[in-house]
Design a protein around this motif. Structure first.
Motif, PDB file in Angstrom:
ATOM      1  N   ILE A   1      16.736 -18.765 -53.254  1.00 19.14           N
ATOM      2  CA  ILE A   1      17.353 -17.995 -54.325  1.00 19.14           C
ATOM      3  C   ILE A   1      16.288 -17.183 -55.070  1.00 19.14           C
ATOM      4  CG2 ILE A   1      17.121 -19.638 -56.221  1.00 19.14           C
ATOM      5  CD1 ILE A   1      20.046 -19.061 -56.929  1.00 19.14           C
ATOM      6  N   ASP A   2      16.681 -16.058 -55.608  1.00 16.15           N
ATOM      7  CA  ASP A   2      15.786 -15.219 -56.393  1.00 16.15           C
ATOM      8  C   ASP A   2      15.722 -15.759 -57.825  1.00 16.15           C
ATOM      9  OD1 ASP A   2      14.238 -13.297 -57.532  1.00 16.15           O
ATOM     10  OD2 ASP A   2      15.642 -11.638 -57.271  1.00 16.15           O
ATOM     11  N   VAL A   3      14.700 -16.572 -58.091  1.00 24.09           N
ATOM     12  CA  VAL A   3      14.615 -17.218 -59.394  1.00 24.09           C
ATOM     13  C   VAL A   3      14.136 -16.278 -60.488  1.00 24.09           C
ATOM     14  CG1 VAL A   3      14.297 -19.541 -58.472  1.00 24.09           C
ATOM     15  CG2 VAL A   3      12.306 -18.060 -58.808  1.00 24.09           C
ATOM     16  N   GLN A   4      13.784 -15.046 -60.129  1.00 28.18           N
ATOM     17  CA  GLN A   4      13.414 -14.075 -61.151  1.00 28.18           C
ATOM     18  C   GLN A   4      14.642 -13.599 -61.924  1.00 28.18           C
ATOM     19  OE1 GLN A   4      11.169 -11.083 -59.059  1.00 28.18           O
ATOM     20  NE2 GLN A   4       9.233 -12.192 -59.340  1.00 28.18           N
ATOM     21  N   VAL A   5      15.814 -13.843 -61.356  1.00 26.94           N
ATOM     22  CA  VAL A   5      17.065 -13.533 -62.042  1.00 26.94           C
ATOM     23  C   VAL A   5      17.429 -14.726 -62.921  1.00 26.94           C
ATOM     24  CG1 VAL A   5      19.502 -12.949 -61.760  1.00 26.94           C
ATOM     25  CG2 VAL A   5      17.798 -12.065 -60.137  1.00 26.94           C
ATOM     26  N   ALA A   6      17.686 -14.458 -64.196  1.00 24.87           N
ATOM     27  CA  ALA A   6      17.918 -15.534 -65.165  1.00 24.87           C
ATOM     28  C   ALA A   6      19.087 -16.428 -64.774  1.00 24.87           C
ATOM     29  CB  ALA A   6      18.142 -14.944 -66.551  1.00 24.87           C
ATOM     30  N   SER A   7      20.170 -15.848 -64.296  1.00 23.17           N
ATOM     31  CA  SER A   7      21.340 -16.650 -63.923  1.00 23.17           C
ATOM     32  C   SER A   7      21.036 -17.568 -62.739  1.00 23.17           C
ATOM     33  CB  SER A   7      22.522 -15.734 -63.586  1.00 23.17           C
ATOM     34  OG  SER A   7      22.186 -14.861 -62.514  1.00 23.17           O
ATOM     35  N   ASN A   8      20.190 -17.090 -61.824  1.00 26.57           N
ATOM     36  CA  ASN A   8      19.802 -17.921 -60.683  1.00 26.57           C
ATOM     37  C   ASN A   8      18.901 -19.072 -61.121  1.00 26.57           C
ATOM     38  OD1 ASN A   8      21.250 -16.350 -58.901  1.00 26.57           O
ATOM     39  ND2 ASN A   8      19.495 -15.126 -58.261  1.00 26.57           N
ATOM     40  N   ARG A   9      18.021 -18.795 -62.071  1.00 28.59           N
ATOM     41  CA  ARG A   9      17.164 -19.862 -62.589  1.00 28.59           C
ATOM     42  C   ARG A   9      17.991 -20.959 -63.226  1.00 28.59           C
ATOM     43  NH1 ARG A   9      13.861 -15.696 -64.476  1.00 28.59           N
ATOM     44  NH2 ARG A   9      14.379 -16.111 -66.664  1.00 28.59           N
ATOM     45  N   GLN A  10      19.074 -20.574 -63.864  1.00 30.45           N
ATOM     46  CA  GLN A  10      19.934 -21.583 -64.482  1.00 30.45           C
ATOM     47  C   GLN A  10      20.600 -22.448 -63.416  1.00 30.45           C
ATOM     48  OE1 GLN A  10      20.164 -22.289 -67.834  1.00 30.45           O
ATOM     49  NE2 GLN A  10      21.177 -24.095 -66.970  1.00 30.45           N
TER      50      GLN A  10
END
Length: 220
Positions: free
Chosen positions: A185-194
């Motif tokens: 997953i692209d963890v640079q995207v805030a929603s993905n980090r969540q």
């Protein structure tokens, strides 16, 4: 006056024995990631000895004595679990404290923390050396060693032992799923980090359940 001399052949001298040699003190580092595995392996492989009092006077049987000894060493068996939980909490803080700046450096640190917390229990995360050890039949998963030691006095079909083994499987699956998500997953995207953060907390829950299963095996 006559003086009688003692013949020299009858005179003996006592030579004091040499001082006992003491082995050098060796400093040990408790529960480093690799030392923890070696320590647990030695416990499992070590021959069992029983106190004479238990056998001679019937104060307690060998199995009861061993059970008491396991209870006394419970904190050492549970230490790797607690250490992994703390690592996961650090990973969670790293993941959630970044509002927008979560680059390659942060990602590498996060993935390294996950690998450390898994303690060689996720096959695809093992180093080449650890993978080689596993292929030769050496148990490398720290959590598996914990289960083997904690349940060594229980029968193979004992419900408590089976429950602990099931919780181990759930824990390994949780670590594997979390690792896959962090890599894909692209963890640079805030929603993905969540999403990753939620999966991480699910892994912490699995770790807590696993710890409870070990405590039930040890009766602590």
């Amino acid at each position: 006056m006559s003086i009688s001399l003692i013949p020299s052949s009858t005179i003996t001298t006592t030579v004091p024995p040499p001082p006992l040699l003491r082995p050098p003190l060796v400093e040990t580092k408790l529960f480093s990631r690799r030392n923890g595995v070696v320590w647990l392996s030695l416990i499992i492989a070590a021959p069992l000895t029983f106190p004479n009092s238990a056998l001679s006077f019937g104060i307690s049987g060998p199995k009861e004595w061993l059970r008491d000894q396991k209870k006394k060493t419970a904190k050492y068996l549970l230490a790797p679990i607690d250490a992994s939980r703390n690592i996961l909490r650090s990973a969670y803080l790293l993941l959630t404290k970044a509002e927008s700046d979560f680059g390659e450096k942060e990602l590498e640190e996060f993935q390294s923390l996950l690998k450390s917390a898994a303690r060689d229990c996720v096959p695809q995360e093992r180093s080449s050396f650890v993978q080689f050890q596993s292929s030769t039949g050496v148990e490398v998963c720290t959590f598996q060693l914990v289960v083997k030691n904690a349940s060594s006095l229980l029968a193979d079909k004992d419900p408590v032992k089976l429950a602990a083994e099931t919780k181990l499987i759930d824990l390994i699956r949780s670590f594997a799923s979390l690792s896959d998500m962090a890599n894909d997953i692209d963890v640079q995207v805030a929603s993905n980090r969540q999403k990753v953060a939620n999966a991480l907390m699910d892994t912490v829950t699995s770790l807590d359940n696993f710890e409870q299963g070990i405590k039930e095996c040890l009766e602590v």
